[in-house]
Design a protein around this motif. Sequence first.
Motif, PDB file in Angstrom:
ATOM      1  N   ASN A  80       0.893  -1.214  -0.002  1.00 21.39           N
ATOM      2  CA  ASN A  80       0.111   0.208   0.133  1.00 21.39           C
ATOM      3  C   ASN A  80       0.864   1.210  -0.111  1.00 21.39           C
ATOM      4  OD1 ASN A  80      -2.420  -1.334  -0.183  1.00 21.39           O
ATOM      5  ND2 ASN A  80      -2.544  -1.465   2.103  1.00 21.39           N
ATOM      6  N   ARG A  81       2.186   1.281   0.498  1.00 22.74           N
ATOM      7  CA  ARG A  81       3.226   2.351   0.501  1.00 22.74           C
ATOM      8  C   ARG A  81       3.431   2.722  -0.814  1.00 22.74           C
ATOM      9  NH1 ARG A  81       5.475   0.141   5.251  1.00 22.74           N
ATOM     10  NH2 ARG A  81       7.019  -0.485   4.065  1.00 22.74           N
ATOM     11  N   ARG A  86      -1.655  -2.540 -10.182  1.00 21.67           N
ATOM     12  CA  ARG A  86      -2.041  -3.708 -10.150  1.00 21.67           C
ATOM     13  C   ARG A  86      -0.963  -4.471  -9.171  1.00 21.67           C
ATOM     14  NH1 ARG A  86      -6.124  -1.901 -11.349  1.00 21.67           N
ATOM     15  NH2 ARG A  86      -7.635  -2.760 -13.086  1.00 21.67           N
ATOM     16  N   VAL A  87      -1.276  -5.699  -8.609  1.00 20.48           N
ATOM     17  CA  VAL A  87      -0.250  -6.405  -7.890  1.00 20.48           C
ATOM     18  C   VAL A  87      -0.261  -7.936  -8.782  1.00 20.48           C
ATOM     19  CG1 VAL A  87       0.532  -7.490  -5.864  1.00 20.48           C
ATOM     20  CG2 VAL A  87      -0.148  -5.110  -5.801  1.00 20.48           C
ATOM     21  N   ILE A  95      -0.938 -11.611  -1.315  1.00 19.96           N
ATOM     22  CA  ILE A  95      -0.520 -10.802  -0.322  1.00 19.96           C
ATOM     23  C   ILE A  95      -2.016 -10.404   0.102  1.00 19.96           C
ATOM     24  CG2 ILE A  95       0.604  -8.597   0.377  1.00 19.96           C
ATOM     25  CD1 ILE A  95       2.431 -10.798  -0.609  1.00 19.96           C
ATOM     26  N   LEU A  96      -2.358 -10.872   1.270  1.00 20.41           N
ATOM     27  CA  LEU A  96      -3.689 -10.379   1.801  1.00 20.41           C
ATOM     28  C   LEU A  96      -3.821  -9.061   2.532  1.00 20.41           C
ATOM     29  CD1 LEU A  96      -4.366 -13.893   3.649  1.00 20.41           C
ATOM     30  CD2 LEU A  96      -4.995 -13.354   1.047  1.00 20.41           C
ATOM     31  N   GLY A  97      -5.142  -8.674   2.467  1.00 14.28           N
ATOM     32  CA  GLY A  97      -5.392  -7.208   2.767  1.00 14.28           C
ATOM     33  C   GLY A  97      -5.313  -6.015   2.009  1.00 14.28           C
ATOM     34  N   LEU A  98      -4.964  -6.408   0.751  1.00 14.29           N
ATOM     35  CA  LEU A  98      -4.725  -5.328  -0.044  1.00 14.29           C
ATOM     36  C   LEU A  98      -5.608  -4.295  -0.734  1.00 14.29           C
ATOM     37  CD1 LEU A  98      -2.012  -6.723  -2.646  1.00 14.29           C
ATOM     38  CD2 LEU A  98      -1.421  -5.382  -0.545  1.00 14.29           C
ATOM     39  N   LYS A  99      -5.564  -3.273  -0.831  1.00 15.09           N
ATOM     40  CA  LYS A  99      -6.559  -2.130  -1.354  1.00 15.09           C
ATOM     41  C   LYS A  99      -6.545  -2.404  -2.866  1.00 15.09           C
ATOM     42  CE  LYS A  99      -5.795   1.145   2.205  1.00 15.09           C
ATOM     43  NZ  LYS A  99      -5.221   2.599   2.343  1.00 15.09           N
ATOM     44  N   THR A 100      -5.413  -2.738  -3.498  1.00 17.09           N
ATOM     45  CA  THR A 100      -5.058  -3.008  -4.992  1.00 17.09           C
ATOM     46  C   THR A 100      -5.656  -4.280  -5.370  1.00 17.09           C
ATOM     47  OG1 THR A 100      -3.217  -1.535  -4.678  1.00 17.09           O
ATOM     48  CG2 THR A 100      -3.417  -2.553  -6.710  1.00 17.09           C
ATOM     49  N   LYS A 101      -6.132  -4.465  -6.542  1.00 18.55           N
ATOM     50  CA  LYS A 101      -6.614  -5.569  -7.270  1.00 18.55           C
ATOM     51  C   LYS A 101      -5.340  -6.535  -7.587  1.00 18.55           C
ATOM     52  CE  LYS A 101     -11.258  -5.116  -7.880  1.00 18.55           C
ATOM     53  NZ  LYS A 101     -11.897  -6.104  -7.460  1.00 18.55           N
ATOM     54  N   LYS A 140      -3.037 -23.254   0.780  1.00 17.31           N
ATOM     55  CA  LYS A 140      -4.606 -23.363   0.585  1.00 17.31           C
ATOM     56  C   LYS A 140      -5.487 -22.440   1.364  1.00 17.31           C
ATOM     57  CE  LYS A 140      -4.193 -28.348  -0.615  1.00 17.31           C
ATOM     58  NZ  LYS A 140      -4.087 -29.642   0.016  1.00 17.31           N
ATOM     59  N   SER A 141      -4.826 -22.178   2.782  1.00 20.19           N
ATOM     60  CA  SER A 141      -5.445 -21.287   3.559  1.00 20.19           C
ATOM     61  C   SER A 141      -5.296 -19.772   3.081  1.00 20.19           C
ATOM     62  CB  SER A 141      -4.722 -21.418   5.149  1.00 20.19           C
ATOM     63  OG  SER A 141      -5.263 -20.504   5.806  1.00 20.19           O
ATOM     64  N   ASN A 142      -4.194 -19.427   2.615  1.00 18.73           N
ATOM     65  CA  ASN A 142      -3.940 -18.128   2.106  1.00 18.73           C
ATOM     66  C   ASN A 142      -4.852 -17.881   0.923  1.00 18.73           C
ATOM     67  OD1 ASN A 142      -2.657 -16.609  -0.528  1.00 18.73           O
ATOM     68  ND2 ASN A 142      -1.384 -15.848   1.541  1.00 18.73           N
ATOM     69  N   LEU A 143      -5.121 -18.964  -0.055  1.00 22.75           N
ATOM     70  CA  LEU A 143      -6.058 -18.900  -0.970  1.00 22.75           C
ATOM     71  C   LEU A 143      -7.481 -18.637  -0.828  1.00 22.75           C
ATOM     72  CD1 LEU A 143      -4.361 -21.089  -3.798  1.00 22.75           C
ATOM     73  CD2 LEU A 143      -4.014 -18.730  -3.938  1.00 22.75           C
ATOM     74  N   SER A 144      -7.991 -19.363   0.209  1.00 22.61           N
ATOM     75  CA  SER A 144      -9.141 -19.336   0.679  1.00 22.61           C
ATOM     76  C   SER A 144      -9.778 -17.742   1.465  1.00 22.61           C
ATOM     77  CB  SER A 144      -9.395 -20.516   1.687  1.00 22.61           C
ATOM     78  OG  SER A 144      -8.829 -20.079   3.189  1.00 22.61           O
ATOM     79  N   PHE A 145      -8.522 -17.189   1.810  1.00 27.52           N
ATOM     80  CA  PHE A 145      -8.870 -15.610   2.385  1.00 27.52           C
ATOM     81  C   PHE A 145      -8.759 -14.646   1.423  1.00 27.52           C
ATOM     82  CE2 PHE A 145      -7.554 -17.914   6.530  1.00 27.52           C
ATOM     83  CZ  PHE A 145      -8.527 -17.658   7.301  1.00 27.52           C
ATOM     84  N   PHE A 146      -8.094 -15.181   0.200  1.00 30.40           N
ATOM     85  CA  PHE A 146      -8.096 -14.319  -0.893  1.00 30.40           C
ATOM     86  C   PHE A 146      -9.433 -13.834  -1.595  1.00 30.40           C
ATOM     87  CE2 PHE A 146      -6.511 -13.642  -5.591  1.00 30.40           C
ATOM     88  CZ  PHE A 146      -6.435 -12.110  -5.282  1.00 30.40           C
ATOM     89  N   ARG A 147      -9.405 -12.521  -1.578  1.00 29.75           N
ATOM     90  CA  ARG A 147     -10.637 -12.047  -2.256  1.00 29.75           C
ATOM     91  C   ARG A 147     -10.632 -10.948  -3.278  1.00 29.75           C
ATOM     92  NH1 ARG A 147     -12.100 -15.572   0.625  1.00 29.75           N
ATOM     93  NH2 ARG A 147     -13.335 -15.753   2.291  1.00 29.75           N
ATOM     94  N   ASN A 148      -9.629  -9.965  -3.344  1.00 24.70           N
ATOM     95  CA  ASN A 148      -9.525  -8.837  -3.959  1.00 24.70           C
ATOM     96  C   ASN A 148      -8.874  -9.071  -5.301  1.00 24.70           C
ATOM     97  OD1 ASN A 148     -10.237  -6.279  -4.874  1.00 24.70           O
ATOM     98  ND2 ASN A 148      -8.195  -5.468  -3.595  1.00 24.70           N
ATOM     99  N   GLY A 149      -9.258  -9.916  -6.223  1.00 26.75           N
ATOM    100  CA  GLY A 149      -8.616 -10.350  -7.503  1.00 26.75           C
ATOM    101  C   GLY A 149      -8.965 -11.546  -7.968  1.00 26.75           C
ATOM    102  N   GLU A 150      -8.073 -12.315  -8.825  1.00 27.41           N
ATOM    103  CA  GLU A 150      -8.397 -13.492  -9.506  1.00 27.41           C
ATOM    104  C   GLU A 150      -6.940 -14.229  -9.399  1.00 27.41           C
ATOM    105  OE1 GLU A 150      -9.279 -12.659 -13.356  1.00 27.41           O
ATOM    106  OE2 GLU A 150     -11.423 -11.952 -12.838  1.00 27.41           O
TER     107      GLU A 150
END
Length: 356
Positions: A80-81, A86-87, A95-101, A140-150
């Motif tokens: 975020n800094r 795009r990331v 990277i979880l918790g991003l504002k960026t797609k 797998k846990s990381n991907l299950s929490f991932f929301r903001n993108g594809e």
Amino acid sequence: MKYLIIDVAVKQNSGGVQSILNDVYNYAKEHPSDDFEFLVGSDSLLKDSKNIKVRIDKRLQQNYFYRVIFDFWLGAKFVNRIAPDRVISLQNTAILGLKTKQMVYVHNPLPFTHQFKFSLLKKTERKVAFYQKIVGPIFKSNLSFFRNGEITVQTYWMVEAVKKFTGCHINLIKPKISLNDFTGKKQLGKLSDCFFYPSTAMIYKNHLRLINAYQSLSKSFRKQVPLLLTITKEEFEKTYGVTCDDEDINFLGRIGRTQVIEYMQHSVLVFPSLIETLGMPLLEAMVLGRPMVVSNIPPVKEVVKGYPSVDFFDPNTADSIREALLKAPSMTVLNKSFFPEGQDGWQSFFRRVDSL
């Protein structure tokens, strides 16, 4: 557009994973109107240029616990800094918790493989067992929490495997080999004078069974067609727990992509891997029109579909590999490059990233 590309796991001469990073880096160089920042974990992988900035954080490669904390918590503040548009994560996790797609490129098969179970109690299997049993659930846990993108994967079987652990859209984009490394080096139609297996020293790469099959061939045959491996003898002994002093087997150690191309253009590609997502050497061999003897497993069959000079074997039996090796020197060498259908490459990948 400003992109941040994260790939902290790649080391120098680390095979297909480094090829992916290099291909994205080459794409960046070819698009000077966009800005690219790369976060990597090793020196000497990439260089700054007019539109490219390279950041290095060795802690992310040397300390897996820190890598997990970065992916789940600390990384969001860092990203975020920088404030990219795009990331792109090329390292299988978001990277979880991003504002960026964000686009997550998933290409490690171990967390999603169930037909082979590796043991932490066996010294030769401990490294891959760690990735399968400990790193795998974290992936797998990381991907299950991932929301903001594809998410993007390379093959159909990975689509089916990954979708069990995420609600995100999954793209199937088959990579297209960058021809930059072939410039001035591609020589089609050369006769085959060796077997060549470019791979890293992982137990599921199946070097031991390949060597057992090769050593069962006659001495005169082996003299005519030596076997070249891109691991060291010490890596082989450490990975499989046995020694090998066969003078017809050349342990080259880790070599660069340029050398891989040079060896491949006069060899038969042997590919006995038990577990794969794609297998970059398969694509490189097809560009060079080389004959191939390969594992009869779904991801490999998917990649080489339609290729006219390929023979399949059962990677679980040395006898099946041996029979394929015997026939290989007489297989057809193509006089033109072969490009599989459906290889959209990085242009399609970045179009999808931009559309997030």
